[in-house]
Design a protein around this motif. Structure first.
Motif, short mmCIF file in Angstrom:
data_model
loop_
_atom_site.label_atom_id
_atom_site.label_comp_id
_atom_site.label_asym_id
_atom_site.label_seq_id
_atom_site.Cartn_x
_atom_site.Cartn_y
_atom_site.Cartn_z
N ARG A 191 0.86 -1.14 0.06
CA ARG A 191 0.06 0.09 -0.01
C ARG A 191 0.64 1.20 -0.09
O ARG A 191 0.53 2.19 -0.70
CB ARG A 191 -0.90 0.02 1.12
N TRP A 192 1.90 1.27 0.77
CA TRP A 192 3.09 2.41 0.67
C TRP A 192 3.45 2.54 -0.55
O TRP A 192 3.52 3.90 -1.18
CB TRP A 192 3.87 2.16 1.84
N CYS A 193 3.66 1.50 -1.25
CA CYS A 193 4.33 1.72 -2.52
C CYS A 193 3.28 2.22 -3.60
O CYS A 193 3.68 2.92 -4.51
CB CYS A 193 5.05 0.38 -3.15
N LYS A 194 2.20 1.74 -3.21
CA LYS A 194 1.14 2.04 -4.37
C LYS A 194 0.74 3.76 -4.33
O LYS A 194 0.37 4.23 -5.23
CB LYS A 194 -0.21 1.38 -4.04
N ARG A 195 0.82 4.05 -2.80
CA ARG A 195 0.67 5.48 -2.55
C ARG A 195 1.57 6.44 -2.99
O ARG A 195 1.25 7.55 -3.49
CB ARG A 195 0.42 5.58 -0.90
N ALA A 210 6.31 -7.28 -5.28
CA ALA A 210 6.37 -8.56 -4.91
C ALA A 210 7.83 -9.17 -5.33
O ALA A 210 8.41 -9.98 -4.51
CB ALA A 210 5.27 -9.63 -5.49
N LYS A 211 8.20 -8.89 -6.61
CA LYS A 211 9.48 -9.46 -7.13
C LYS A 211 10.77 -8.88 -6.11
O LYS A 211 11.65 -9.39 -5.70
CB LYS A 211 9.87 -9.06 -8.38
N TRP A 212 10.46 -7.33 -5.70
CA TRP A 212 11.61 -6.90 -4.79
C TRP A 212 11.63 -7.66 -3.51
O TRP A 212 12.84 -7.98 -2.99
CB TRP A 212 11.18 -5.39 -4.63
N ALA A 213 10.39 -7.78 -2.92
CA ALA A 213 10.30 -8.60 -1.61
C ALA A 213 10.75 -10.02 -1.85
O ALA A 213 11.70 -10.47 -0.99
CB ALA A 213 9.20 -8.60 -1.39
N GLN A 252 15.05 -7.35 -1.87
CA GLN A 252 15.52 -6.01 -2.12
C GLN A 252 14.73 -4.87 -1.48
O GLN A 252 15.13 -3.69 -1.34
CB GLN A 252 15.41 -5.69 -3.51
N ILE A 253 13.86 -5.37 -0.45
CA ILE A 253 12.95 -4.47 0.22
C ILE A 253 13.37 -4.78 1.63
O ILE A 253 13.18 -5.80 2.20
CB ILE A 253 11.35 -4.51 0.27
N ARG A 254 13.86 -3.70 2.54
CA ARG A 254 14.08 -4.03 3.71
C ARG A 254 13.42 -2.87 4.70
O ARG A 254 13.35 -1.49 4.25
CB ARG A 254 15.49 -3.61 4.06
N LEU A 255 13.12 -3.39 5.91
CA LEU A 255 12.54 -2.30 6.75
C LEU A 255 13.43 -2.27 7.97
O LEU A 255 13.54 -3.26 8.89
CB LEU A 255 10.97 -2.84 7.18
N LEU A 281 12.32 2.48 5.31
CA LEU A 281 12.16 1.73 4.18
C LEU A 281 13.14 1.74 3.19
O LEU A 281 13.28 2.82 2.53
CB LEU A 281 10.74 1.79 3.82
N ARG A 282 13.92 0.78 2.78
CA ARG A 282 15.07 0.84 1.92
C ARG A 282 14.29 0.21 0.64
O ARG A 282 13.92 -1.18 0.65
CB ARG A 282 16.02 0.13 2.25
N LEU A 283 14.43 0.67 -0.77
CA LEU A 283 14.01 0.16 -1.80
C LEU A 283 15.07 -0.06 -2.99
O LEU A 283 15.88 1.04 -2.75
CB LEU A 283 12.89 1.05 -2.64
N PRO A 284 15.11 -0.92 -3.98
CA PRO A 284 16.19 -0.81 -4.91
C PRO A 284 16.28 0.62 -5.67
O PRO A 284 15.20 1.26 -5.60
CB PRO A 284 15.65 -1.76 -5.58
N PRO A 285 17.14 0.75 -6.49
CA PRO A 285 17.36 2.02 -7.19
C PRO A 285 16.14 2.30 -8.19
O PRO A 285 15.65 1.07 -8.47
CB PRO A 285 18.61 1.77 -7.91
N GLU A 286 15.95 3.22 -8.55
CA GLU A 286 14.93 3.60 -9.53
C GLU A 286 15.58 3.26 -10.78
O GLU A 286 16.30 3.49 -11.27
CB GLU A 286 14.52 5.09 -9.64
#
Length: 362
Positions: free
Chosen positions: A21-25, A36-39, A43-46, A63-68
């Motif tokens: 939901r955070w990503c969608k927002r 889902a692939k990142w998770a 590649q997704i870290r909290l 919240l850490r996400l992979p590079p854009e």
């Protein structure tokens, strides 16, 4: 030179919502499949720990996400939601049983999914454009019901309200009461089921099971409203935790599957004598604090097949609301320990005050 990973500090308005939901927002162009692939690939870290799309986040966490990703030369056009037909608009608005400045409560019919998915094109989320009215943003789901479960479903009307309600559900301060018909009749009239649940291996997460060793703590309470001999019982249920399919798994685990729930009860979950084969699980009531003060407390009427089954079994519907379950769970061992520590702390504090009082001079 590779692009650095992205880091975001969770804001107060996002407290309690799910990662997807955070990503969608905040990352509107990022699909659920990508999240889902990142998770799945870590590649997704909290706060440094791996998380899944459905895990909830709290204000202040990082919240850490992979590079854009660099834009492609031939980006696919963003798919727009098709406009709703007049019938769809009317259907969505007919579900509304409560409306205020911060929320709607819908009475979701059985057979309608809450959200879309593979081969699921009709769902509540897809109908929410019909409920935008004068608000600036589109209404937002803050919890869900299984496709075949009917009843009260809360929908927020703003980002602020969504954050508030999401926190209420994640902290379990929101209260939900369900009605169900179950096969057989529990020998204990009022009981608590305390069995840890986990995803059943080999089902792709589509089915849960009792897992005493690796399962998540899961507690539900039930009360028998009426019984039809040993054939069936009408029960009131209250989940104290929010695991997937919790009530369904718990009732099947104690030998009383919900009528119509072949997924967990198998062939034994279906009754003869004209009783519908549809699921007999209904979110009867929802109670939650309102972001503007006060509370929402709404009761949803049962669907036709449930009402007809009650009549066929000789049950009287008004009896269901005469003795509602308590809104507070029975204290666990940890709750009692915490209460004991708090009491001991107050006693020590009072004694220190007494000693200081005896040592003062006039």
């Amino acid at each position: 030179m590779s692009e650095p990973v992205r880091q975001f500090t969770v804001a107060l308005d996002d407290d309690g919502i799910r990662v997807d939901r955070w990503c969608k927002r905040h990352l509107a162009d990022t699909s659920f499949t990508t999240v889902a692939k990142w998770a799945r690939t870590g590649q997704i870290r909290l706060d440094g720990a791996r998380v899944g799309p459905g895990d909830r986040i709290a204000a202040g966490q990082v919240l850490r996400l992979p590079p854009e990703e660099a834009p492609r030369d031939d980006p696919k056009p963003k798919r727009e939601r098709p406009p709703l037909s007049e019938d769809e608009m009317a259907f969505a608005r007919e579900m509304v049983i409560h409306q205020d400045t911060g929320a709607f409560v819908l009475n979701k019919p059985p057979g309608l999914a809450t959200q879309g998915g593979t081969k699921t094109t009709q769902h509540v989320d897809g109908l929410l454009d019909a409920l935008q009215f004068e608000a600036e943003g589109r209404p937002k789901l803050v919890h869900r019901l299984d496709k075949d479960t009917s009843g009260a479903l809360l929908v927020a009307r703003s980002v602020r309200a969504a954050a508030f309600f999401s926190k209420a559900f994640s902290s379990r301060s929101a209260k939900k009461v369900y009605w169900a018909l179950v096969v057989g009749a529990p020998s204990i009239e009022d009981g608590t089921v305390d069995l840890p649940l986990n995803k059943q291996p080999g089902t792709g997460g589509e089915k849960m099971h009792v897992d005493e060793e690796g399962g998540m703590p899961s507690r539900s309470r039930y009360r028998v409203i009426e019984r039809a001999g040993n054939r069936a019982a009408w029960v009131e249920l209250q989940p104290f935790t929010g695991r997937t399919h919790q009530l369904r798994v718990h009732m099947a685990a104690i030998g009383h599957p919900i009528v119509g729930d072949g997924k967990y009860g198998g062939p034994a979950a279906f009754l003869t004598g004209g009783i519908s084969r549809k699921m007999h699980l209904h979110a009867r009531r929802i109670r939650v604090d309102h972001p503007d003060g006060g509370e929402i407390d709404v009761t949803a009427e049962i669907p036709t097949h449930f009402r007809e089954s009650l009549a066929l079994l000789g049950f009287e519907e008004p009896l269901g609301d005469m003795m509602p379950l308590d809104t507070k769970p029975e204290p666990t061992r940890e709750d009692r320990k915490a209460a004991g520590r708090a009491h001991a702390k107050q006693v020590r504090k009072a004694r220190r005050g007494e000693r200081r009082g005896r040592g003062t001079r006039e």
